[in-house]
Structures are given as structure tokens and as C-alpha cells.
Design an enzyme around this catalytic site. Sequence first.
Site, PDB file in Angstrom:
ATOM      1  N   PHE A 121       0.877  -1.173   0.000  1.00 18.72           N
ATOM      2  CA  PHE A 121       0.000   0.000   0.000  1.00 18.72           C
ATOM      3  C   PHE A 121       0.911   1.218   0.000  1.00 18.72           C
ATOM      4  CE2 PHE A 121      -2.271   3.210   2.602  1.00 18.72           C
ATOM      5  CZ  PHE A 121      -3.531   3.221   2.035  1.00 18.72           C
ATOM      6  N   LEU A 123       1.159   5.101   0.017  1.00 20.49           N
ATOM      7  CA  LEU A 123       0.532   6.408   0.219  1.00 20.49           C
ATOM      8  C   LEU A 123       1.594   7.467   0.550  1.00 20.49           C
ATOM      9  CD1 LEU A 123      -2.219   7.985   0.659  1.00 20.49           C
ATOM     10  CD2 LEU A 123      -2.088   7.292   3.053  1.00 20.49           C
ATOM     11  N   ASP A 238      -9.234   2.945   7.795  1.00 16.69           N
ATOM     12  CA  ASP A 238     -10.293   2.632   8.778  1.00 16.69           C
ATOM     13  C   ASP A 238     -10.432   1.111   8.943  1.00 16.69           C
ATOM     14  OD1 ASP A 238     -10.844   5.316   9.090  1.00 16.69           O
ATOM     15  OD2 ASP A 238     -12.624   5.308   7.798  1.00 16.69           O
ATOM     16  N   GLY A 338      15.198  -5.205  34.278  1.00 20.17           N
ATOM     17  CA  GLY A 338      16.421  -4.505  34.650  1.00 20.17           C
ATOM     18  C   GLY A 338      17.510  -4.713  33.616  1.00 20.17           C
ATOM     19  N   GLY A 339      18.764  -4.738  34.072  1.00 22.74           N
ATOM     20  CA  GLY A 339      19.927  -4.834  33.169  1.00 22.74           C
ATOM     21  C   GLY A 339      19.810  -5.945  32.133  1.00 22.74           C
ATOM     22  N   GLU A 362       0.628   3.722   9.750  1.00 22.36           N
ATOM     23  CA  GLU A 362      -0.830   3.779   9.533  1.00 22.36           C
ATOM     24  C   GLU A 362      -1.479   4.922  10.321  1.00 22.36           C
ATOM     25  OE1 GLU A 362      -3.105   0.269   8.974  1.00 22.36           O
ATOM     26  OE2 GLU A 362      -1.391  -0.867   8.223  1.00 22.36           O
ATOM     27  N   GLY A 363      -0.721   6.001  10.462  1.00 21.76           N
ATOM     28  CA  GLY A 363      -1.208   7.200  11.154  1.00 21.76           C
ATOM     29  C   GLY A 363      -0.659   7.247  12.567  1.00 21.76           C
TER      30      GLY A 363
HETATM   31  N1  COS Z   1     -13.406   7.632   4.893  1.00 19.12           N
HETATM   32  C1  COS Z   1     -13.902   8.208   3.773  1.00 19.12           C
HETATM   33  N2  COS Z   1     -13.676   9.510   3.459  1.00 19.12           N
HETATM   34  C2  COS Z   1     -12.905  10.231   4.296  1.00 19.12           C
HETATM   35  C3  COS Z   1     -12.352   9.679   5.465  1.00 19.12           C
HETATM   36  C4  COS Z   1     -12.651   8.325   5.756  1.00 19.12           C
HETATM   37  N3  COS Z   1     -12.160   7.753   6.854  1.00 19.12           N
HETATM   38  N4  COS Z   1     -11.630  10.629   6.092  1.00 19.12           N
HETATM   39  C5  COS Z   1     -11.726  11.736   5.356  1.00 19.12           C
HETATM   40  N5  COS Z   1     -12.495  11.492   4.267  1.00 19.12           N
HETATM   41  C6  COS Z   1     -12.898  12.459   3.228  1.00 19.12           C
HETATM   42  C7  COS Z   1     -13.557  13.663   3.862  1.00 19.12           C
HETATM   43  O1  COS Z   1     -14.931  13.437   4.046  1.00 19.12           O
HETATM   44  C8  COS Z   1     -13.285  14.740   2.852  1.00 19.12           C
HETATM   45  O2  COS Z   1     -14.204  14.565   1.797  1.00 19.12           O
HETATM   46  P1  COS Z   1     -14.910  15.814   1.025  1.00 19.12           P
HETATM   47  O3  COS Z   1     -13.853  16.388   0.154  1.00 19.12           O
HETATM   48  O4  COS Z   1     -15.999  15.177   0.252  1.00 19.12           O
HETATM   49  O5  COS Z   1     -15.367  16.762   2.083  1.00 19.12           O
HETATM   50  C9  COS Z   1     -11.904  14.373   2.319  1.00 19.12           C
HETATM   51  O6  COS Z   1     -11.730  12.972   2.581  1.00 19.12           O
HETATM   52  C10 COS Z   1     -10.794  15.139   2.985  1.00 19.12           C
HETATM   53  O7  COS Z   1     -10.847  14.876   4.374  1.00 19.12           O
HETATM   54  P2  COS Z   1     -10.125  15.794   5.462  1.00 19.12           P
HETATM   55  O8  COS Z   1     -10.445  17.219   5.208  1.00 19.12           O
HETATM   56  O9  COS Z   1     -10.436  15.224   6.807  1.00 19.12           O
HETATM   57  O10 COS Z   1      -8.594  15.532   5.073  1.00 19.12           O
HETATM   58  P3  COS Z   1      -7.263  16.050   5.763  1.00 19.12           P
HETATM   59  O11 COS Z   1      -6.313  16.410   4.697  1.00 19.12           O
HETATM   60  O12 COS Z   1      -7.561  17.057   6.834  1.00 19.12           O
HETATM   61  O13 COS Z   1      -6.664  14.687   6.413  1.00 19.12           O
HETATM   62  C11 COS Z   1      -6.123  13.147   8.195  1.00 19.12           C
HETATM   63  C12 COS Z   1      -7.140  14.101   7.541  1.00 19.12           C
HETATM   64  C13 COS Z   1      -5.040  13.884   8.986  1.00 19.12           C
HETATM   65  C14 COS Z   1      -6.969  12.349   9.155  1.00 19.12           C
HETATM   66  C15 COS Z   1      -5.495  12.209   7.123  1.00 19.12           C
HETATM   67  O14 COS Z   1      -4.611  12.922   6.288  1.00 19.12           O
HETATM   68  C16 COS Z   1      -4.748  11.030   7.700  1.00 19.12           C
HETATM   69  O15 COS Z   1      -5.348  10.032   8.105  1.00 19.12           O
HETATM   70  N6  COS Z   1      -3.407  11.145   7.784  1.00 19.12           N
HETATM   71  C17 COS Z   1      -2.570  10.054   8.189  1.00 19.12           C
HETATM   72  C18 COS Z   1      -2.202   9.248   7.009  1.00 19.12           C
HETATM   73  C19 COS Z   1      -1.615   7.968   7.417  1.00 19.12           C
HETATM   74  O16 COS Z   1      -2.193   7.205   8.158  1.00 19.12           O
HETATM   75  N7  COS Z   1      -0.424   7.724   6.922  1.00 19.12           N
HETATM   76  C20 COS Z   1       0.266   6.515   7.189  1.00 19.12           C
HETATM   77  C21 COS Z   1       0.715   5.930   5.913  1.00 19.12           C
HETATM   78  S1  COS Z   1      -0.142   4.538   5.490  1.00 19.12           S
HETATM   79  S2  COS Z   1       0.969   3.153   6.306  1.00 19.12           S
END
Ligand code: COS
Length: 378
Positions: A121, A123, A238, A338-339, A362-363
Site C-alpha cells: 500500500f 501512500l 479505517d 532490569g539490566g 498507519e497514522g
Molecule cells: N473515509 C472516507 N472519506 C474520508 C475519510 C474516511 N475515513 N476521512 C476523510 N475522508 C474524506 C472527507 O470526508 C473529505 O471529503 P470531502 O472532500 O468530500 O469533504 C476528504 O476525505 C478530505 O478529508 P479531510 O479534510 O479530513 O482531510 P485532511 O487532509 O484534513 O486529512 C487526516 C485528515 C489527517 C486524518 C489524514 O490525512 C490522515 O489520516 N493522515 C494520516 C495518514 C496515514 O495514516 N499515513 C500513514 C501511511 S499509510 S501506512
Amino acid sequence: MYQLSDELLMLRDTVRRLVREKIAPRAAEIDAKGEYPWDIKELLAKQELLGLPIPEEYGGSGAGVLALCVVVEEIAKACVSSSLIPAVQALGAFPLLIAGNEEQKRLFLPRLASGEQIAAFALTEPGAGSDAAAMATRATRQGDEYLLNGGKCFITNGGLADVYVVFAMTDPQLGTRGISAFVVEKDRPGFSIGKIEDKMGIRGSKTAELVFDDVRLPVANLLGREGEGFKIAMGTLDHSRPGIGAQAVGLAQGALDLAVAWSKQRVQFGGPLAQLQGIQFMLADMETQTEAARGLVYRAATLVDQESREINKFSAMAKMFASDTAMRVTTDALQVFGGPGYMRDLPVERMMRDAKITQIYEGTSQVQRVIVARSLLK
Ligand code: COS
């Protein structure tokens, strides 16, 4: 709350035995050599433990995310690197399950479920960690193809995986709504592996940089519709975060079990450490926190299996609480030792190193708190 069915209790016993006989004896060596344990991947594939959340119609067992958590927890008690094998296979499969069309599901999922192929995955980028939407990787449409350029970093299974789910900007003007998800097969021309990371923990898991230089992808490799990538990524997390919570619970339980045994056997001041109330209170706190984390992780996993609307908050709470617990409990377990606990001869120092990543990948624990707070305040 949650309840493990008879099937899940049986699955847990089977995996517990497998871990005791085949995985635990390899854990120290896997960490010391820093090599991906292919033998354990084969073992897990043979036991049909790589397709737990994949429905039977796509070659999996359809057992679900709670089953995945039970398995990951058992493996992580002894070897966190090995527990990543089913966890990351699921992480790579979730985007296909969430957004793949029938053809894509039939093409990719059966080979992931059987373990014939490995998933990843992709990202994170150097400039897009917690702020996942800040990615610079671009996918530009050209006729029936997309041209992929850029790179990803810290990708688990990078260089080992056959199938990568990659997120890229298709329209930077649209922000999070301009991100799309693609399946990238390992042998696409222009796709190469960059730096392999040398990590503090989970040393038997490979972490690498991915480089995309004019990689041509057919439109058939787009997951969902253009612009749906960010929602697919967030939806995937999620689903997968309870699995990291389970890894953390396994770590905490494994370290606690060792600390209890040590406290009964180690004699200081004329008696076993376990007679000292200072030690007893530490063990009591470790047990309480671990059990609380397990409850939250199983609850989150159950909600994922029920396709509840609350999975965003519960998965975040479970991952945050369990990973913070794993860090605290492994640190305290080492303190009980301990040690000797600080030395590489005993597994507890490895557990403390392995625990740290659960608060980051994963966040981070801070991102999970952002998610929980947003869900309360929206
Ligand atoms: N499921 C579906 N849609 C989602 C969602 C979810 N869990 N979370 C956010 N969205 C949607 C929102 O509804 C929003 O949609 P609209 O454009 O229709 O309004 C859009 O995505 C943007 O959401 P948001 O404004 O919350 O995005 P942000 O840029 O503020 O990001 C966080 C929010 C910080 C929570 C996100 O960037 C995140 O989870 N970061 C961590 C990433 C991560 O885990 N990285 C690890 C690498 S993977 S190993």
C-alpha cells in the site's frame, strides 16, 4: 461489546500452536539478520491465513477483520515482523475490496488470498506523511493510459510485493478530491525500487522507496473513479488500523507474559521480584492496560466486520490506545527485567523497539487523536 465465536477461539488455538512451534523459535534470528522471513510467509499461506478478510468468492476465507486481528495478535506476541505478513496483505487488499470493480477483484484478490502474490500500500511520500493529501506523485491521463511520475517512501513490502496500490494526484487543483488510486504491478517499465531502509524495529519486514519514472498504466488499473483516491485511502486505513492495534496488543501481552515469568524467577533482596509491591503494581497496570486495549481493538474490528458507520472513530481509538499501551507496557516490562532486559540475549528489548512503530505507521497516535476529536466535534 465483543465476543470471540467458537470458530475464532479454535483459530486462535491453532495459530497459538503454530507460533509456539514454528514462529517464536525464529523471532530473534529474523530480527538479528533483518531479513524477510519467506519460510513464515509460506507457512501462513499454507495455513490459509493470508486471505482472512477476503470473501470466499475471491479466494479468501471470508473470516473477516476480527479474525485477522486474532491471528495478528497471536503472531505479534512472539514476532512482530512476522505479524506484518497477514496485516500488510490485508492493507493491500482493502482498497481492491472497497473500490475495485469485479474484473479487478477477480484478477488480483485470489492470488493475494493464496499468498501467491504479495501486496503493498503506497501512500506516504517524503513531503506527505501525516498530511497524506500533500502528495506530489502525479498521474496524467494520456488517451487510454495514465503516465505515473514521482515516488513513495517507507513502503512496507517495497521490492517484495507483486502488486502495489499507489495513490497519485490526477488533478492538483482539486486537493484531496484530485487524488486517484491505481494498481501498479511490479514489472511495469519505469517502476523501480530505491532506498531500502535500515530500521530500529520490525527488522524482518522490508521497507523501501518506490520510484515511478514515466510508468504507463492502462485505465483498467484505476481503482474506483478518478478523484476518489483519498477516500479510498482513508477508508482502507479505517479497515486496517484495528490490525495494527492487534499487533500492539500482541506485543504488550507477549512482553507482560515474559515480565511475569521473570518476576517469579528472579531473586533479589532474598526473594523473588514478584514479592515486591513496586513490581506487583507495575504488572497490575500492564495487565489492565493490555486487556483494555484488547477490548477496544476487538470492538473496532467487530464494527468493521459489521460495516458500521462508526469505524473511522473506533479504528482510530483502538490503534491509538493499543499502540500507546504497547509502548508503555514493553518499556515497563524491560524495567522489570532490569539490566538483563537491555541486552540483546533476551527478547524484551526487541519488543520495545518493535512497539515504537505501532505509534507511527498507519497514522501516528497524534493523527488518531485528530480523527477522534473531529468525529466528536463535527
Ligand atoms: N473515509 C472516507 N472519506 C474520508 C475519510 C474516511 N475515513 N476521512 C476523510 N475522508 C474524506 C472527507 O470526508 C473529505 O471529503 P470531502 O472532500 O468530500 O469533504 C476528504 O476525505 C478530505 O478529508 P479531510 O479534510 O479530513 O482531510 P485532511 O487532509 O484534513 O486529512 C487526516 C485528515 C489527517 C486524518 C489524514 O490525512 C490522515 O489520516 N493522515 C494520516 C495518514 C496515514 O495514516 N499515513 C500513514 C501511511 S499509510 S501506512
